[in-house]
Design an enzyme around this catalytic site. Sequence first.
Site, PDB file in Angstrom:
ATOM      1  N   SER A   1      -1.349 -29.412   3.037  1.00  9.86           N
ATOM      2  CA  SER A   1      -1.140 -29.552   4.450  1.00  9.86           C
ATOM      3  C   SER A   1       0.478 -29.280   4.497  1.00  9.86           C
ATOM      4  O   SER A   1       1.064 -28.887   5.429  1.00  9.86           O
ATOM      5  CB  SER A   1      -1.310 -31.210   5.100  1.00  9.86           C
TER       6      SER A   1
ATOM      7  N   ASN B   1      -2.177 -19.950  13.256  1.00 12.67           N
ATOM      8  CA  ASN B   1      -2.217 -20.088  14.669  1.00 12.67           C
ATOM      9  C   ASN B   1      -3.455 -19.314  15.259  1.00 12.67           C
ATOM     10  O   ASN B   1      -4.329 -19.803  16.017  1.00 12.67           O
ATOM     11  CB  ASN B   1      -1.191 -19.916  15.602  1.00 12.67           C
TER      12      ASN B   1
ATOM     13  N   GLU C   1      -7.297 -24.053   7.041  1.00  9.01           N
ATOM     14  CA  GLU C   1      -6.593 -23.700   8.103  1.00  9.01           C
ATOM     15  C   GLU C   1      -5.994 -24.744   8.828  1.00  9.01           C
ATOM     16  O   GLU C   1      -5.912 -24.641  10.244  1.00  9.01           O
ATOM     17  CB  GLU C   1      -7.361 -22.661   8.890  1.00  9.01           C
TER      18      GLU C   1
END
Length: 391
Positions: free
Chosen positions: A142, A250, A373
């Site tokens: 993360s 993103n 992701e």
Amino acid sequence: MNQTAMDRRSLPLTDLSDDERMFRDQVRQFAEEKVRPVVAQMDKEGQIPRSMIDACFELGIMGIEIPENHGGAGATFFMSVLVVEELARVDASLAVLVDVQNTLVNNALLRWGSQDLQARYFPKLASQWVGAYALSEAGSGSDAFALACRAQDKGDHYELTGRKLWITNAAEAEVFIVMATVDPAKGYKGITAFVVERSFPGFAVGKKEDKLGIRASSTCELILDGCRVPKHNVLGEVGRGYKIAIETLNEGRIGIGAQMAGVAQGAFEHSLRYSQERRQFGKHISDFQAIQFLLAEMATQIEASRLLTYNAARLRDTGASFIKESAMAKLFASRAAEFVASKAIEVYGGYGFTREYPVEKYFRDQKVGQIYEGTTHMQLLVIAKQLLGRL
Ligand SMILES: Cc1cc2nc3c(=O)[nH]c(=O)nc-3n(C[C@H](O)[C@H](O)[C@H](O)COP(=O)(O)OP(=O)(O)OC[C@H]3O[C@@H](n4cnc5c(N)ncnc54)[C@H](O)[C@@H]3O)c2cc1C
């Protein structure tokens, strides 16, 4: 495209243009005829046969956004989303292979690659080379920008040293986008993206993970031992790798939203069919209101996942802001897939708990949607930052 995404703004999100419908139908037919018969075998053997990957290249789904002059389909990001959803309805492993290729690797090269990089890699990525995207390490998941992989300037080339972990497609890939730091003292501003070929000296693929789900998708360690990367293989600018990572992820997470919507749809279709075949108390179990309500809940969750995902993808294609919507799509669709796949097992009863029936695999496959992701917590963080205006 005979209708651009802009022209279609007033139409329902799920309304597809002729091109989109045709592409989706081709992929659906491929998934049904070529993938479904071998899904259980691929899962058991823990690999996707090269012949299956070749078939994906032949179908034109490995270079969806790659411009036609480089051998790609020259299509939209939304098309990639449709393809990933359709494949995941049948097999989440093949879906993620195609997803990483299109939404991360090709996408990063399209946005940040020099003309030279595009000319050297796009024709191969559209026709025979699988790509992979290497950001995570053992100590930085993360907190991805705490990565330790070093890139040392050696004049005409960089030398990359370190290890990457969890790299999807690593067993099959010929080319890797690797994030490494040119100067740890610079923090995230040292991070740089490199285009690394499997054949470069000092590059090796390490251990393959033995996973709960998406077992046919390879997830491996990368070992960089003074790996020699020519300077012209820097992707974008030195020190701007963090921006490439943030921006490609993103977009990439819309693909994961699509994968999760597809997984949920696949599990749902099995349970819908089974509920109309299985008899108890002299009736089909679909005659019981409890099962009807369950099916209604599942279908609603899937519809919401699909709408969030399609909306994020269409926003991205029109050039509008989509960061919050993309995180919401992945957050919601991954949770919905967990709910739907779990309930699909309940519709099957004891049979659903066995490997002889297809729904347990959907249950295993969905879990990764809340991890890769960006974990669920990271999606919540992105959404909250957007709401509070802190970027
Ligand atoms: C099958 C698979 C394929 C993958 N493929 C790729 C790939 O192709 N390329 C690649 O680069 N990576 C890949 N990954 C790595 C993936 O992106 C990471 O696993 C993910 O980002 C989470 O990192 P971590 O596993 O180190 O967990 P950690 O970051 O250690 O997180 C552990 C837990 O702590 C929580 N947490 C951490 N920080 C915070 C915080 N600030 N606030 C609240 N909660 C927090 C997390 O949400 C999680 O619940 C893959 C992973 C898997 C499992």
